[in-house]
Design a protein around this motif. Structure first.
Motif, PDB file in Angstrom:
ATOM      1  N   GLU A   1       0.945   6.602   6.151  1.00 21.42           N
ATOM      2  CA  GLU A   1      -0.202   5.753   7.308  1.00 21.42           C
ATOM      3  C   GLU A   1      -0.009   4.292   6.952  1.00 21.42           C
ATOM      4  OE1 GLU A   1      -2.166   6.434  10.382  1.00 21.42           O
ATOM      5  OE2 GLU A   1      -0.703   9.004  10.008  1.00 21.42           O
ATOM      6  N   ALA A   2      -0.047   4.050   5.562  1.00 23.58           N
ATOM      7  CA  ALA A   2      -0.231   2.779   5.468  1.00 23.58           C
ATOM      8  C   ALA A   2       0.712   1.285   5.995  1.00 23.58           C
ATOM      9  CB  ALA A   2      -0.084   2.453   3.814  1.00 23.58           C
TER      10      ALA A   2
ATOM     11  N   LEU B   1      -7.153  -0.024  -6.859  1.00 18.18           N
ATOM     12  CA  LEU B   1      -9.016   0.511  -6.827  1.00 18.18           C
ATOM     13  C   LEU B   1      -8.743   1.507  -5.598  1.00 18.18           C
ATOM     14  CD1 LEU B   1      -9.967  -3.563  -6.034  1.00 18.18           C
ATOM     15  CD2 LEU B   1     -11.002  -1.657  -8.052  1.00 18.18           C
ATOM     16  N   LEU B   2      -8.051   1.898  -5.188  1.00 13.71           N
ATOM     17  CA  LEU B   2      -8.177   2.748  -4.530  1.00 13.71           C
ATOM     18  C   LEU B   2      -7.469   4.317  -5.110  1.00 13.71           C
ATOM     19  CD1 LEU B   2      -7.282   3.970  -0.575  1.00 13.71           C
ATOM     20  CD2 LEU B   2      -6.101   4.752  -2.178  1.00 13.71           C
TER      21      LEU B   2
ATOM     22  N   ARG C   1      -6.962   4.032   6.814  1.00 16.43           N
ATOM     23  CA  ARG C   1      -6.140   5.431   7.722  1.00 16.43           C
ATOM     24  C   ARG C   1      -5.168   5.660   5.855  1.00 16.43           C
ATOM     25  NH1 ARG C   1      -2.137   1.664  11.254  1.00 16.43           N
ATOM     26  NH2 ARG C   1      -1.068   2.775  10.531  1.00 16.43           N
TER      27      ARG C   1
ATOM     28  N   ASP D   1       0.538  -1.238  -0.153  1.00 23.60           N
ATOM     29  CA  ASP D   1      -0.193   0.202   0.218  1.00 23.60           C
ATOM     30  C   ASP D   1       0.495   1.733  -0.284  1.00 23.60           C
ATOM     31  OD1 ASP D   1      -2.354  -2.074   0.085  1.00 23.60           O
ATOM     32  OD2 ASP D   1      -2.430  -1.311   2.416  1.00 23.60           O
TER      33      ASP D   1
ATOM     34  N   PRO E   1      -5.995  -3.849  -4.534  1.00 24.11           N
ATOM     35  CA  PRO E   1      -7.044  -3.105  -3.429  1.00 24.11           C
ATOM     36  C   PRO E   1      -6.261  -1.539  -3.694  1.00 24.11           C
ATOM     37  CG  PRO E   1      -6.734  -4.604  -2.131  1.00 24.11           C
ATOM     38  CD  PRO E   1      -5.287  -4.699  -3.421  1.00 24.11           C
TER      39      PRO E   1
ATOM     40  N   GLY F   1      -5.830  -1.903   6.450  1.00 19.91           N
ATOM     41  CA  GLY F   1      -5.068  -0.470   6.264  1.00 19.91           C
ATOM     42  C   GLY F   1      -5.654   0.701   5.284  1.00 19.91           C
ATOM     43  N   LEU F   2      -6.074   0.088   4.286  1.00 16.90           N
ATOM     44  CA  LEU F   2      -5.890   1.397   2.909  1.00 16.90           C
ATOM     45  C   LEU F   2      -6.617   2.543   4.212  1.00 16.90           C
ATOM     46  CD1 LEU F   2      -6.863  -0.567  -0.095  1.00 16.90           C
ATOM     47  CD2 LEU F   2      -4.880   1.234   1.080  1.00 16.90           C
TER      48      LEU F   2
ATOM     49  N   PRO G   1     -16.294   1.321   0.147  1.00 13.36           N
ATOM     50  CA  PRO G   1     -15.225   0.453  -0.881  1.00 13.36           C
ATOM     51  C   PRO G   1     -15.238  -0.909  -0.426  1.00 13.36           C
ATOM     52  CG  PRO G   1     -14.452   2.892  -1.334  1.00 13.36           C
ATOM     53  CD  PRO G   1     -15.287   2.405   0.206  1.00 13.36           C
ATOM     54  N   GLN G   2     -15.719  -1.865  -0.694  1.00 16.62           N
ATOM     55  CA  GLN G   2     -14.806  -3.344  -1.045  1.00 16.62           C
ATOM     56  C   GLN G   2     -13.502  -3.247  -0.499  1.00 16.62           C
ATOM     57  OE1 GLN G   2     -17.175  -5.931  -0.367  1.00 16.62           O
ATOM     58  NE2 GLN G   2     -15.054  -6.731  -0.218  1.00 16.62           N
ATOM     59  N   TYR G   3     -12.733  -2.641  -1.655  1.00 20.72           N
ATOM     60  CA  TYR G   3     -11.290  -2.968  -1.574  1.00 20.72           C
ATOM     61  C   TYR G   3     -10.896  -2.074  -0.099  1.00 20.72           C
ATOM     62  CZ  TYR G   3     -11.803   1.882  -3.419  1.00 20.72           C
ATOM     63  OH  TYR G   3     -11.703   3.346  -3.489  1.00 20.72           O
TER      64      TYR G   3
ATOM     65  N   ASP H   1     -11.572  -4.766   2.600  1.00 22.92           N
ATOM     66  CA  ASP H   1     -10.522  -6.670   1.883  1.00 22.92           C
ATOM     67  C   ASP H   1      -9.278  -5.815   2.276  1.00 22.92           C
ATOM     68  OD1 ASP H   1     -12.449  -7.452   0.489  1.00 22.92           O
ATOM     69  OD2 ASP H   1     -11.735  -6.636  -1.668  1.00 22.92           O
ATOM     70  N   ASP H   2      -9.013  -4.345   2.906  1.00 23.51           N
ATOM     71  CA  ASP H   2      -7.529  -4.262   3.301  1.00 23.51           C
ATOM     72  C   ASP H   2      -7.707  -3.269   3.456  1.00 23.51           C
ATOM     73  OD1 ASP H   2      -4.523  -3.373   3.259  1.00 23.51           O
ATOM     74  OD2 ASP H   2      -4.218  -3.006   1.405  1.00 23.51           O
TER      75      ASP H   2
ATOM     76  N   ARG I   1       1.954  -0.313   8.856  1.00 24.72           N
ATOM     77  CA  ARG I   1       1.068  -1.198  10.819  1.00 24.72           C
ATOM     78  C   ARG I   1       2.446  -0.918  11.328  1.00 24.72           C
ATOM     79  NH1 ARG I   1      -2.590  -4.706   6.433  1.00 24.72           N
ATOM     80  NH2 ARG I   1      -1.691  -3.208   5.041  1.00 24.72           N
TER      81      ARG I   1
ATOM     82  N   ASN J   1     -15.521  -5.744  -7.023  1.00 20.30           N
ATOM     83  CA  ASN J   1     -15.198  -4.240  -6.325  1.00 20.30           C
ATOM     84  C   ASN J   1     -16.523  -3.424  -7.771  1.00 20.30           C
ATOM     85  OD1 ASN J   1     -13.682  -3.473  -4.351  1.00 20.30           O
ATOM     86  ND2 ASN J   1     -12.852  -5.300  -4.830  1.00 20.30           N
TER      87      ASN J   1
END
Lengths: 434, 149
Positions: free
Chosen positions: A222-223, A129-130, B69, A83, A126, B66-67, B58-60, B63-64, A225, A398
């Motif tokens: 922030e990703a 997609l973001l 944040r 991420d 993921p 951590g996103l 959102p689904q993503y 799923d994750d 952890r 999604n």
């Protein structure tokens, strides 16, 4: 059961199980396991042949290499590294869609060379997609480009793609052999692939300047952890890669390197068994075991030997033709059926071919042709590689379903171009200039 | 003690009501869920607040996790915009639309509790002759089954 009857039975069981795996009529693990069980019940193979023989048994090097790397990935996954990298890269690309795609595709390809392709796309999808959501661009081209980059990048190393792991174990070729012989062409293929993406997905690169702030506002730090866990994981990962590079010199099997790495990462990450075993796909490991027993039975009854003799006779001294057929044929078959059972079946045959080739360099070229064809052919269709199937699933969940043909439309072009480019490489490097 | 004795008045919405207004109703009244009834007053689904979140997040990100944040505050606020122009039926999951579980007015407290436990639902509609007469919330149910403090 012995003689002609055993031979017939082994072939029938193998063909039926293979057909079930290819058509996905029943789960592939069940097909491989019941095929193996049937061969044992018929007395064609026993415990000795199945568990303790290098020629006819389960290839434990492959199983434990996969297991070790799955454990490593389970821990790396928890760090948020992907991420971080993807958001950092998108910000560096200033939100320009094509640049973002290039960054993401390169990250995916490099990661896939060292980690399992399925895991890599699961980690990158993921955040992709973001980013696409933020940029207001369609995510489907990005996801398709990433999974293809993952299949191409995975071709570069011994551990990048399961077919390579099988080939390495059977051929005795080292991590560095793979790196030196496959990585150069993979780098060329990646450059060409990026150019192809520019053309194939040109409609997706719509730049919305007003949306760039939405990406720039994301905070990649922030990703992460757990910073300490990230540092420890990266140190262990570096150690594992160093171990792979040195494994031939140190006379350690790659599987042992992976298991040592897994052991160390479990200890230093202080994670729970549930966490470090999360990415271990037991079903896949059992599938491999069943597959090895079924192929081993064909070796045991002598079918592979006879096929090998026939192949050697057919090739004669036309070794370039053999490499060409292996490359092209493997690419086509891997697009249609899972490339793992295909390569597991082909390795004993190719071994015969390699042994019969007088020039050792041309012999080795047979392995590279098999690896390149099987790995790159996986891009051809939506079911050609496991990672493709996984990405289709993520996209659908999604709300961006990708149909079989939408994927295959791009896949056929990418597979055809990449495989076609490897042929002159094999020819020049091992035959013309060898 | 029967379901009718502990049933309370509770707001309801229709499947074609505005999703944003429904979410605001959940927010203002601090409701855990809302019962969706058709024109005849028959319950057709229970919409829990968590399903509203499931719809907007959102689904993503699910799923994750951590996103979640990496977003700034402003972007996080934009999620609720997904409810604009949507109807309640768009927000309901297929499972919620399919399996609506109601209890009869004469059901015992334990029957009501069993339904709630199975459905993981904070509310259950109480019906008498097919018409909804109120709901039992998890709070009032626990109040009746727990020993008084």
């Amino acid at each position: 059961m012995t003689g002609a009857l055993a031979t017939t039975a082994a072939v029938v069981v193998f063909v039926v199980a293979y057909a079930l795996i290819a058509t996905e009529r029943i789960p592939r693990t069940a097909a491989a396991l019941s095929g193996a069980a049937l061969l044992a019940a018929l007395g064609i193979v026993g415990a000795e042949e199945m568990f303790f023989s290098e020629e006819t048994g389960v290839d434990w090097n492959v199983i434990f290499l996969l297991l070790g790397m799955m454990i490593v990935v389970s821990v790396v996954k928890q760090t948020g590294l992907f991420d971080f990298l993807a958001i950092w890269a998108s910000k560096r690309a200033k939100g320009r869609p094509f640049r973002v795609m290039v960054m993401l595709v390169v990250i995916t390809a490099v990661a896939s060379a060292f980690l399992d392709n399925v895991t890599t796309v699961l980690l990158i999808a993921p955040v992709t997609l973001l980013v696409c959501d933020r940029l207001g661009v369609p995510p489907v081209p990005f996801l398709i480009a990433e999974v293809m980059a993952s299949n191409i990048g995975g071709t570069a190393t011994l551990i990048g793609d399961p077919p390579n792991i099988i080939i390495a174990s059977r051929s005795g070729l080292s991590f560095n052999d793979f790196l030196v012989n496959l990585a150069p062409i993979v780098i060329v293929l990646m450059v060409v692939f990026i150019g192809l993406c520019r053309v194939l997905f040109r409609d997706a690169f719509v730049y919305h300047p007003e949306r760039v702030d939405r990406v720039m506002a994301l905070d990649e730090r922030e990703a992460i952890r757990d910073g300490a866990l990230l540092v420890r994981s990266l140190v262990v990962l570096a150690g594992i890669i160093a171990g792979f590079v040195l494994h031939a010199a140190l006379h350690i099997e790659p599987a042992v390197v992976a298991l040592l790495g897994a052991g160390v990462i479990v200890v230093v990450s202080r994670t729970e068994p549930r966490e470090y075993l999360e990415e271990v796909e037991w079903g896949t490991l059992v599938f491999f075991m069943g597959l090895f027993v079924m192929v081993g039975a064909l070796v045991e009854v002598g079918v592979i030997e006879r096929l090998g003799e026939a192949a050697v006779a057919a090739v004669g001294d036309r070794y370039l033709l053999a490499a060409t057929v292996l490359l092209g044929g493997s690419a086509i078959l891997s697009g249609i059926v899972d490339n793992i059972p295909y390569v597991a079946t082909m390795t004993p045959l190719v071994q015969d071919l390699v042994d019969a080739t007088p020039d050792p360099q041309q012999g080795e070229a047979m392995w590279w042709a098999l690896a390149l064809g099987a790995d790159l052919g996986g891009n051809a269709t939506a079911v050609g590689a496991s990672a493709n199937v996984v990405v289709l699933g993520i996209a659908a969940r999604n709300g961006h379903p990708i149909s079989f043909w939408e994927f295959t439309k791009y896949g056929l072009i990418v597979a055809a171009v990449t495989v076609a480019l490897t042929w002159p490489y094999v020819w020049l490097r091992y035959f013309a200039m060898g | 003690m029967r379901a009718r004795d502990i049933a309370e008045d509770y707001p309801t919405v229709g499947p074609d009501d505005d999703a944003m207004q429904t979410a605001q109703l959940l927010a203002q009244r601090r409701l855990g869920a809302i019962v969706v009834v058709d024109d005849s007053g028959k319950p057709v689904a229970v919409l829990p607040g968590s399903q509203v979140l499931n719809f907007v997040i959102p689904q993503y990100v699910q799923d994750d996790p951590g996103l979640a944040r990496v977003y700034d505050e402003k972007s996080a606020d934009e999620f609720s915009a997904k409810l604009a122009g949507r109807r309640v039926r768009d927000v309901l999951s297929p499972r919620e639309l399919r399996d609506v579980e109601v209890v009869d007015a004469e059901a015992t407290v334990l029957e009501v509790a069993a339904v709630m436990a199975r459905m993981h639902s904070p509310v259950v509609a109480v019906v008498d002759d097919g018409r909804m007469i109120g709901v039992v919330t998890v709070g009032s149910l626990l109040d009746h089954v727990l020993p008084s403090a």
